[in-house]
Design a protein around this motif. Structure first.
Motif, PDB file in Angstrom:
ATOM      1  N   ASP A 107     -72.142 -11.506  40.600  1.00  0.00           N
ATOM      2  CA  ASP A 107     -70.733 -11.108  40.833  1.00  0.00           C
ATOM      3  C   ASP A 107     -70.147 -12.225  41.882  1.00  0.00           C
ATOM      4  OD1 ASP A 107     -70.265  -9.149  39.012  1.00  0.00           O
ATOM      5  OD2 ASP A 107     -71.567  -7.752  40.454  1.00  0.00           O
ATOM      6  N   LYS A 108     -68.886 -12.536  41.518  1.00  0.00           N
ATOM      7  CA  LYS A 108     -68.204 -13.467  42.454  1.00  0.00           C
ATOM      8  C   LYS A 108     -66.788 -12.916  42.933  1.00  0.00           C
ATOM      9  CE  LYS A 108     -67.381 -18.257  43.375  1.00  0.00           C
ATOM     10  NZ  LYS A 108     -67.533 -19.862  42.846  1.00  0.00           N
ATOM     11  N   TYR A 109     -66.576 -12.608  44.343  1.00  0.00           N
ATOM     12  CA  TYR A 109     -65.051 -12.111  44.447  1.00  0.00           C
ATOM     13  C   TYR A 109     -64.457 -13.107  45.383  1.00  0.00           C
ATOM     14  CZ  TYR A 109     -65.612  -7.360  42.913  1.00  0.00           C
ATOM     15  OH  TYR A 109     -65.728  -6.024  42.316  1.00  0.00           O
ATOM     16  N   VAL A 110     -63.191 -13.122  45.280  1.00  0.00           N
ATOM     17  CA  VAL A 110     -62.062 -14.032  46.010  1.00  0.00           C
ATOM     18  C   VAL A 110     -61.425 -13.252  47.077  1.00  0.00           C
ATOM     19  CG1 VAL A 110     -60.635 -15.937  45.953  1.00  0.00           C
ATOM     20  CG2 VAL A 110     -62.328 -15.714  44.360  1.00  0.00           C
ATOM     21  N   ILE A 111     -61.341 -13.667  48.205  1.00  0.00           N
ATOM     22  CA  ILE A 111     -60.170 -12.952  49.185  1.00  0.00           C
ATOM     23  C   ILE A 111     -59.279 -14.308  49.506  1.00  0.00           C
ATOM     24  CG2 ILE A 111     -59.804 -12.048  51.312  1.00  0.00           C
ATOM     25  CD1 ILE A 111     -62.626 -10.593  50.947  1.00  0.00           C
ATOM     26  N   ASN A 112     -58.088 -14.177  49.181  1.00  0.00           N
ATOM     27  CA  ASN A 112     -57.057 -15.121  49.699  1.00  0.00           C
ATOM     28  C   ASN A 112     -56.437 -14.742  50.699  1.00  0.00           C
ATOM     29  OD1 ASN A 112     -57.169 -16.746  47.365  1.00  0.00           O
ATOM     30  ND2 ASN A 112     -55.787 -15.632  46.132  1.00  0.00           N
ATOM     31  N   VAL A 113     -56.452 -15.463  52.001  1.00  0.00           N
ATOM     32  CA  VAL A 113     -55.995 -15.283  53.186  1.00  0.00           C
ATOM     33  C   VAL A 113     -54.701 -16.136  53.233  1.00  0.00           C
ATOM     34  CG1 VAL A 113     -56.213 -15.397  55.703  1.00  0.00           C
ATOM     35  CG2 VAL A 113     -58.484 -14.982  54.081  1.00  0.00           C
ATOM     36  N   TYR A 114     -53.572 -15.487  53.027  1.00  0.00           N
ATOM     37  CA  TYR A 114     -52.152 -16.075  53.191  1.00  0.00           C
ATOM     38  C   TYR A 114     -51.815 -16.416  54.597  1.00  0.00           C
ATOM     39  CZ  TYR A 114     -51.958 -15.066  48.229  1.00  0.00           C
ATOM     40  OH  TYR A 114     -52.347 -14.864  46.761  1.00  0.00           O
ATOM     41  N   ASP A 115     -51.936 -15.362  55.515  1.00  0.00           N
ATOM     42  CA  ASP A 115     -51.534 -15.601  56.721  1.00  0.00           C
ATOM     43  C   ASP A 115     -52.318 -14.526  57.659  1.00  0.00           C
ATOM     44  OD1 ASP A 115     -49.901 -13.439  56.431  1.00  0.00           O
ATOM     45  OD2 ASP A 115     -48.340 -14.539  55.964  1.00  0.00           O
ATOM     46  N   GLU A 116     -51.428 -14.282  58.761  1.00  0.00           N
ATOM     47  CA  GLU A 116     -52.458 -13.434  59.695  1.00  0.00           C
ATOM     48  C   GLU A 116     -52.207 -12.030  59.168  1.00  0.00           C
ATOM     49  OE1 GLU A 116     -49.511 -15.299  60.936  1.00  0.00           O
ATOM     50  OE2 GLU A 116     -50.831 -16.906  61.537  1.00  0.00           O
ATOM     51  N   ASN A 117     -51.039 -11.558  58.286  1.00  0.00           N
ATOM     52  CA  ASN A 117     -50.721 -10.329  57.971  1.00  0.00           C
ATOM     53  C   ASN A 117     -51.499  -9.967  56.300  1.00  0.00           C
ATOM     54  OD1 ASN A 117     -49.869  -9.537  60.353  1.00  0.00           O
ATOM     55  ND2 ASN A 117     -47.928 -10.837  59.897  1.00  0.00           N
ATOM     56  N   VAL A 118     -51.377 -11.110  55.768  1.00  0.00           N
ATOM     57  CA  VAL A 118     -51.630 -10.638  54.285  1.00  0.00           C
ATOM     58  C   VAL A 118     -52.629 -11.097  53.630  1.00  0.00           C
ATOM     59  CG1 VAL A 118     -50.590 -10.507  51.938  1.00  0.00           C
ATOM     60  CG2 VAL A 118     -49.073 -10.113  53.891  1.00  0.00           C
ATOM     61  N   VAL A 119     -53.532 -10.391  52.945  1.00  0.00           N
ATOM     62  CA  VAL A 119     -54.705 -10.877  52.068  1.00  0.00           C
ATOM     63  C   VAL A 119     -54.729 -10.410  50.683  1.00  0.00           C
ATOM     64  CG1 VAL A 119     -56.126 -11.289  54.148  1.00  0.00           C
ATOM     65  CG2 VAL A 119     -56.293  -9.186  52.975  1.00  0.00           C
ATOM     66  N   SER A 120     -55.422 -10.867  49.941  1.00  0.00           N
ATOM     67  CA  SER A 120     -55.539 -10.379  48.432  1.00  0.00           C
ATOM     68  C   SER A 120     -56.943 -10.548  48.131  1.00  0.00           C
ATOM     69  CB  SER A 120     -54.942 -10.913  47.452  1.00  0.00           C
ATOM     70  OG  SER A 120     -55.371 -12.275  47.359  1.00  0.00           O
ATOM     71  N   VAL A 121     -57.698  -9.444  47.520  1.00  0.00           N
ATOM     72  CA  VAL A 121     -58.916  -9.222  46.951  1.00  0.00           C
ATOM     73  C   VAL A 121     -58.999  -9.176  45.492  1.00  0.00           C
ATOM     74  CG1 VAL A 121     -60.908  -7.892  47.007  1.00  0.00           C
ATOM     75  CG2 VAL A 121     -59.335  -7.981  49.083  1.00  0.00           C
ATOM     76  N   PHE A 122     -59.852  -9.980  44.815  1.00  0.00           N
ATOM     77  CA  PHE A 122     -60.088  -9.826  43.236  1.00  0.00           C
ATOM     78  C   PHE A 122     -61.137 -10.571  42.925  1.00  0.00           C
ATOM     79  CE2 PHE A 122     -57.993 -13.608  44.433  1.00  0.00           C
ATOM     80  CZ  PHE A 122     -58.240 -14.739  43.418  1.00  0.00           C
ATOM     81  N   PRO A 123     -62.074  -9.956  42.007  1.00  0.00           N
ATOM     82  CA  PRO A 123     -63.266 -10.472  41.249  1.00  0.00           C
ATOM     83  C   PRO A 123     -62.794 -11.777  40.643  1.00  0.00           C
ATOM     84  CG  PRO A 123     -62.673  -8.766  40.278  1.00  0.00           C
ATOM     85  CD  PRO A 123     -61.486  -8.813  41.069  1.00  0.00           C
ATOM     86  N   TRP A 124     -63.685 -12.957  40.492  1.00  0.00           N
ATOM     87  CA  TRP A 124     -63.387 -13.950  39.844  1.00  0.00           C
ATOM     88  C   TRP A 124     -62.828 -13.855  38.541  1.00  0.00           C
ATOM     89  CZ3 TRP A 124     -63.494 -18.822  42.117  1.00  0.00           C
ATOM     90  CH2 TRP A 124     -63.613 -19.708  41.256  1.00  0.00           C
ATOM     91  N   ASP A 125     -63.490 -12.872  37.647  1.00  0.00           N
ATOM     92  CA  ASP A 125     -63.232 -12.628  36.370  1.00  0.00           C
ATOM     93  C   ASP A 125     -62.492 -11.397  36.081  1.00  0.00           C
ATOM     94  OD1 ASP A 125     -65.162 -10.973  36.905  1.00  0.00           O
ATOM     95  OD2 ASP A 125     -66.366 -11.620  34.986  1.00  0.00           O
ATOM     96  N   GLY A 126     -61.553 -10.911  37.426  1.00  0.00           N
ATOM     97  CA  GLY A 126     -60.970  -9.608  37.134  1.00  0.00           C
ATOM     98  C   GLY A 126     -59.713  -9.552  35.829  1.00  0.00           C
TER      99      GLY A 126
END
Length: 154
Positions: A107-126
């Protein structure tokens, strides 16, 4: 001869659709909760060995995090409350400042860190929309923007 060609064509087309019968990927249901992917990620990383690498989208550079730093991700997820899970912000930047890639066996997950306040979490093939999180009230030691800066500045 035409009948044989038609029969062969129908057989080939039907065999291609058989490969798409895995219901895991043909899922038109709604996302079960606004923290679905985060829960799945936590289950995987709490029971398995995993690797984290940080990617800086400004300079297109990826660096692996040290194994002893992996605990930051677990502590980050443990520190989340229901209030931290939000809808997609309207003023979200087009691209994140950092991306964290979490590799757990297959499995591979990605966490996007947009700035100091917002992130998003999702799997590579979600198949669902990403989990969006606010980092309000998260201890500074567990904030993912600080973690990414640490990885690139050490």
């Amino acid at each position: 001869m035409k009948k044989l060609l038609s029969l062969t064509l129908i057989l080939i087309i039907s065999l291609t659709f058989i490969g798409c019968s895995d219901s895991q990927y043909i899922n038109l249901k709604k996302k079960p909760s606004n923290h679905y992917y985060t829960e799945e990620l936590y289950k995987l990383i709490s029971n398995n060995k995993f690797e984290i690498s940080a990617f800086d989208t400004d300079v297109y550079k990826e660096l692996p995090a040290k194994e002893e730093d992996d605990k930051v991700l677990i502590d980050f997820i443990k520190s989340l409350k229901n209030d931290n899970f939000i809808k997609k912000p309207a003023n979200l930047p087009e691209k994140p400042k950092y991306k964290l890639f979490i590799k757990i066996s297959d499995d591979k997950y990605v966490i996007n860190v947009y700035d100091e306040n917002v992130v998003s979490v999702f799997p590579w093939d979600g198949v669902f929309e990403e989990d969006y999180l606010s980092m309000d009230n998260i201890p500074l030691a567990y904030r993912l923007d600080s973690f990414c800066k640490y990885v690139f500045n050490k």
